[in-house]
Design a protein around this motif. Structure first.
Motif, PDB file in Angstrom:
ATOM      1  N   LYS A  18       0.656  -1.074   0.120  1.00 12.35           N
ATOM      2  CA  LYS A  18       0.087   0.086  -0.328  1.00 12.35           C
ATOM      3  C   LYS A  18       0.617   1.538  -0.600  1.00 12.35           C
ATOM      4  CE  LYS A  18      -0.520   1.040   4.975  1.00 12.35           C
ATOM      5  NZ  LYS A  18      -1.362   0.918   6.230  1.00 12.35           N
ATOM      6  N   ILE A  19       0.838   2.061  -0.304  1.00 14.41           N
ATOM      7  CA  ILE A  19       0.650   3.778  -0.113  1.00 14.41           C
ATOM      8  C   ILE A  19      -0.078   4.709   0.644  1.00 14.41           C
ATOM      9  CG2 ILE A  19      -0.460   4.747  -2.398  1.00 14.41           C
ATOM     10  CD1 ILE A  19       1.713   6.507  -2.500  1.00 14.41           C
ATOM     11  N   SER A  20       0.577   4.875   1.202  1.00  9.28           N
ATOM     12  CA  SER A  20      -0.622   5.820   2.932  1.00  9.28           C
ATOM     13  C   SER A  20      -0.082   7.022   2.627  1.00  9.28           C
ATOM     14  CB  SER A  20      -0.972   4.992   3.617  1.00  9.28           C
ATOM     15  OG  SER A  20       0.274   5.528   3.945  1.00  9.28           O
ATOM     16  N   ALA A  21      -0.828   7.914   2.382  1.00  7.48           N
ATOM     17  CA  ALA A  21      -0.279   9.780   2.683  1.00  7.48           C
ATOM     18  C   ALA A  21      -1.721  10.556   3.965  1.00  7.48           C
ATOM     19  CB  ALA A  21      -0.415  10.322   2.067  1.00  7.48           C
ATOM     20  N   GLN A  22      -0.574  11.154   5.015  1.00  7.50           N
ATOM     21  CA  GLN A  22      -0.917  11.868   6.036  1.00  7.50           C
ATOM     22  C   GLN A  22      -0.520  13.180   6.185  1.00  7.50           C
ATOM     23  OE1 GLN A  22      -0.804   9.597   9.431  1.00  7.50           O
ATOM     24  NE2 GLN A  22       1.218  10.183  10.458  1.00  7.50           N
ATOM     25  N   VAL A  23      -1.740  14.410   6.146  1.00 11.30           N
ATOM     26  CA  VAL A  23      -0.717  15.573   6.229  1.00 11.30           C
ATOM     27  C   VAL A  23      -1.024  15.806   7.858  1.00 11.30           C
ATOM     28  CG1 VAL A  23      -0.878  18.476   5.887  1.00 11.30           C
ATOM     29  CG2 VAL A  23      -0.956  16.413   4.102  1.00 11.30           C
ATOM     30  N   THR A  24      -0.396  16.199   8.895  1.00 11.43           N
ATOM     31  CA  THR A  24      -0.052  16.235  10.022  1.00 11.43           C
ATOM     32  C   THR A  24       0.094  17.830  10.494  1.00 11.43           C
ATOM     33  OG1 THR A  24       2.325  15.792  10.465  1.00 11.43           O
ATOM     34  CG2 THR A  24       0.285  14.295  10.723  1.00 11.43           C
ATOM     35  N   ALA A  33      -5.279  15.472   7.568  1.00  3.54           N
ATOM     36  CA  ALA A  33      -6.048  15.229   5.827  1.00  3.54           C
ATOM     37  C   ALA A  33      -5.514  13.117   5.753  1.00  3.54           C
ATOM     38  CB  ALA A  33      -5.744  16.259   4.702  1.00  3.54           C
ATOM     39  N   MET A  34      -5.666  12.874   5.320  1.00  2.00           N
ATOM     40  CA  MET A  34      -4.979  10.879   5.401  1.00  2.00           C
ATOM     41  C   MET A  34      -6.032  10.272   3.952  1.00  2.00           C
ATOM     42  SD  MET A  34      -5.931   8.946   8.120  1.00  2.00           S
ATOM     43  CE  MET A  34      -4.835   8.008   7.750  1.00  2.00           C
ATOM     44  N   ALA A  35      -4.804  10.055   3.251  1.00  4.31           N
ATOM     45  CA  ALA A  35      -5.750   8.978   1.997  1.00  4.31           C
ATOM     46  C   ALA A  35      -4.384   8.303   1.581  1.00  4.31           C
ATOM     47  CB  ALA A  35      -5.254   9.559   1.069  1.00  4.31           C
ATOM     48  N   SER A  36      -5.174   6.980   1.317  1.00  6.46           N
ATOM     49  CA  SER A  36      -4.629   4.982   1.066  1.00  6.46           C
ATOM     50  C   SER A  36      -4.664   4.516   0.068  1.00  6.46           C
ATOM     51  CB  SER A  36      -4.643   4.967   2.914  1.00  6.46           C
ATOM     52  OG  SER A  36      -3.849   3.063   2.490  1.00  6.46           O
ATOM     53  N   SER A  37      -4.188   3.610  -0.400  1.00  8.22           N
ATOM     54  CA  SER A  37      -5.113   2.683  -1.485  1.00  8.22           C
ATOM     55  C   SER A  37      -5.115   1.147  -0.739  1.00  8.22           C
ATOM     56  CB  SER A  37      -3.458   2.415  -1.904  1.00  8.22           C
ATOM     57  OG  SER A  37      -2.730   1.351  -0.977  1.00  8.22           O
ATOM     58  N   THR A  38      -5.550   1.966   0.155  1.00  8.88           N
ATOM     59  CA  THR A  38      -6.303   0.795   1.213  1.00  8.88           C
ATOM     60  C   THR A  38      -7.899   1.666   1.378  1.00  8.88           C
ATOM     61  OG1 THR A  38      -5.673   1.474   3.125  1.00  8.88           O
ATOM     62  CG2 THR A  38      -4.280  -0.467   2.565  1.00  8.88           C
ATOM     63  N   GLU A  39      -8.265   2.298   0.878  1.00  4.94           N
ATOM     64  CA  GLU A  39      -9.518   2.885   1.066  1.00  4.94           C
ATOM     65  C   GLU A  39     -10.525   2.071  -0.398  1.00  4.94           C
ATOM     66  OE1 GLU A  39      -9.836   6.753   0.070  1.00  4.94           O
ATOM     67  OE2 GLU A  39      -8.522   7.434   1.462  1.00  4.94           O
ATOM     68  N   GLU A  41     -12.176   2.446  -2.738  1.00  9.27           N
ATOM     69  CA  GLU A  41     -12.752   3.137  -4.156  1.00  9.27           C
ATOM     70  C   GLU A  41     -10.974   1.895  -5.092  1.00  9.27           C
ATOM     71  OE1 GLU A  41     -10.534   6.351  -6.911  1.00  9.27           O
ATOM     72  OE2 GLU A  41     -11.381   6.889  -4.786  1.00  9.27           O
ATOM     73  N   PHE A  42      -9.672   1.721  -3.870  1.00 12.98           N
ATOM     74  CA  PHE A  42      -9.569   0.640  -5.071  1.00 12.98           C
ATOM     75  C   PHE A  42      -9.232  -1.404  -4.267  1.00 12.98           C
ATOM     76  CE2 PHE A  42      -7.712   5.360  -3.321  1.00 12.98           C
ATOM     77  CZ  PHE A  42      -7.464   5.465  -4.943  1.00 12.98           C
ATOM     78  N   MET A  43     -10.353  -1.184  -3.310  1.00 16.80           N
ATOM     79  CA  MET A  43     -10.086  -2.893  -3.144  1.00 16.80           C
ATOM     80  C   MET A  43     -10.284  -3.872  -4.572  1.00 16.80           C
ATOM     81  SD  MET A  43      -9.530  -3.343  -0.443  1.00 16.80           S
ATOM     82  CE  MET A  43      -8.349  -2.068  -0.058  1.00 16.80           C
ATOM     83  N   PRO A  44     -10.896  -3.379  -5.605  1.00 19.31           N
ATOM     84  CA  PRO A  44     -11.542  -3.649  -6.550  1.00 19.31           C
ATOM     85  C   PRO A  44      -9.470  -4.584  -6.687  1.00 19.31           C
ATOM     86  CG  PRO A  44     -13.323  -2.491  -6.472  1.00 19.31           C
ATOM     87  CD  PRO A  44     -11.973  -2.227  -5.185  1.00 19.31           C
ATOM     88  N   HIS A  45      -8.766  -3.510  -7.243  1.00 20.48           N
ATOM     89  CA  HIS A  45      -7.516  -3.222  -8.094  1.00 20.48           C
ATOM     90  C   HIS A  45      -6.981  -4.352  -7.325  1.00 20.48           C
ATOM     91  CE1 HIS A  45      -3.860  -2.036 -10.233  1.00 20.48           C
ATOM     92  NE2 HIS A  45      -3.620  -1.377  -8.659  1.00 20.48           N
ATOM     93  N   TYR A  46      -7.067  -3.875  -5.896  1.00 19.53           N
ATOM     94  CA  TYR A  46      -5.872  -5.323  -4.594  1.00 19.53           C
ATOM     95  C   TYR A  46      -6.388  -5.989  -4.955  1.00 19.53           C
ATOM     96  CZ  TYR A  46      -3.736  -6.515  -0.774  1.00 19.53           C
ATOM     97  OH  TYR A  46      -3.188  -7.248   0.540  1.00 19.53           O
ATOM     98  N   ARG A  47      -7.440  -6.137  -5.046  1.00 20.06           N
ATOM     99  CA  ARG A  47      -8.257  -8.072  -5.561  1.00 20.06           C
ATOM    100  C   ARG A  47      -7.876  -8.718  -6.774  1.00 20.06           C
ATOM    101  NH1 ARG A  47     -13.174  -5.366  -2.675  1.00 20.06           N
ATOM    102  NH2 ARG A  47     -12.920  -6.450  -0.813  1.00 20.06           N
ATOM    103  N   SER A  48      -8.164  -7.637  -7.409  1.00 18.93           N
ATOM    104  CA  SER A  48      -6.965  -8.454  -9.155  1.00 18.93           C
ATOM    105  C   SER A  48      -5.997  -9.016  -8.938  1.00 18.93           C
ATOM    106  CB  SER A  48      -7.852  -7.871  -9.918  1.00 18.93           C
ATOM    107  OG  SER A  48      -6.823  -6.459 -10.148  1.00 18.93           O
TER     108      SER A  48
END
Length: 125
Positions: A18-24, A33-39, A41-48
Motif C-alpha cells: 500500500k501507499i498511504s499519505a497523511q498531513v499533520t 487529512a489522509m488518503a491511502s490505497s486501502t480505501e 475505491e481501490f479494493m477491486p484493483h487490490y483483489r485482482s
C-alpha cells in the motif's frame, strides 16, 4: 486558512502492499487529512492483484499513487490548506520514482508541496 506559524507536514507510508499519505499539523501533531490505497475505491484493483499468478511484488503502481494524491489534494483543498512540506526518510529507488505521480496529482489539486523537487528530478533521470 493556514497561518504563517502553522506548518503542515506530508508523510508517506510506502510498502509493497500500500501507499498511504497523511498531513499533520506540526504544532499539534494531529492528522488533518489522509488518503491511502486501502480505501474502498481501490479494493477491486487490490483483489485482482491477489488472484493473479504469479503474484506481483507490488500491489500499487503509478496510477494508484496518482489517484491517492488526487484524493489527498481534494481533501486538503476542502479544509483550506494550500501548502505542505514533505517529510520523507530515504527510500529505495523503485519507490522514489512512483512518488512523482503522487506529487503531481497533489499539485494539480492546487496544493504547493515544498521539498518535492528531489523526487521529481529522480523520476526524470
Amino acid at each position: 486558512m493556514s497561518s504563517p506559524k502553522q506548518r503542515h507536514l506530508l508523510r508517506l507510508g510506502l510498502s509493497c502492499r500500500k501507499i498511504s499519505a497523511q498531513v499533520t499539523n506540526s504544532a499539534t501533531e494531529s492528522i488533518v487529512a489522509m488518503a491511502s490505497s486501502t480505501e474502498q475505491e481501490f479494493m477491486p484493483h487490490y483483489r485482482s492483484k491477489l488472484t493473479t499468478f504469479p503474484r506481483p511484488h507490488r500491489f500499487w503502481d503509478a496510477n494508484i499513487a496518482s489517484r491517492v494524491g488526487e484524493k489527498l489534494g481534494f481533501r486538503l483543498t476542502d479544509i483550506g490548506i494550500s501548502d505542505v512540506e514533505i517529510e520523507q526518510p530515504p527510500l529505495p529507488t523503485h519507490h522514489r520514482k512512483l512518488i512523482a505521480p503522487f506529487l503531481h496529482s497533489v499539485k494539480r489539486a492546487g496544493i504547493s508541496v515544498y521539498g518535492s523537487e528531489k523526487f521529481e528530478s529522480e523520476s526524470q533521470a
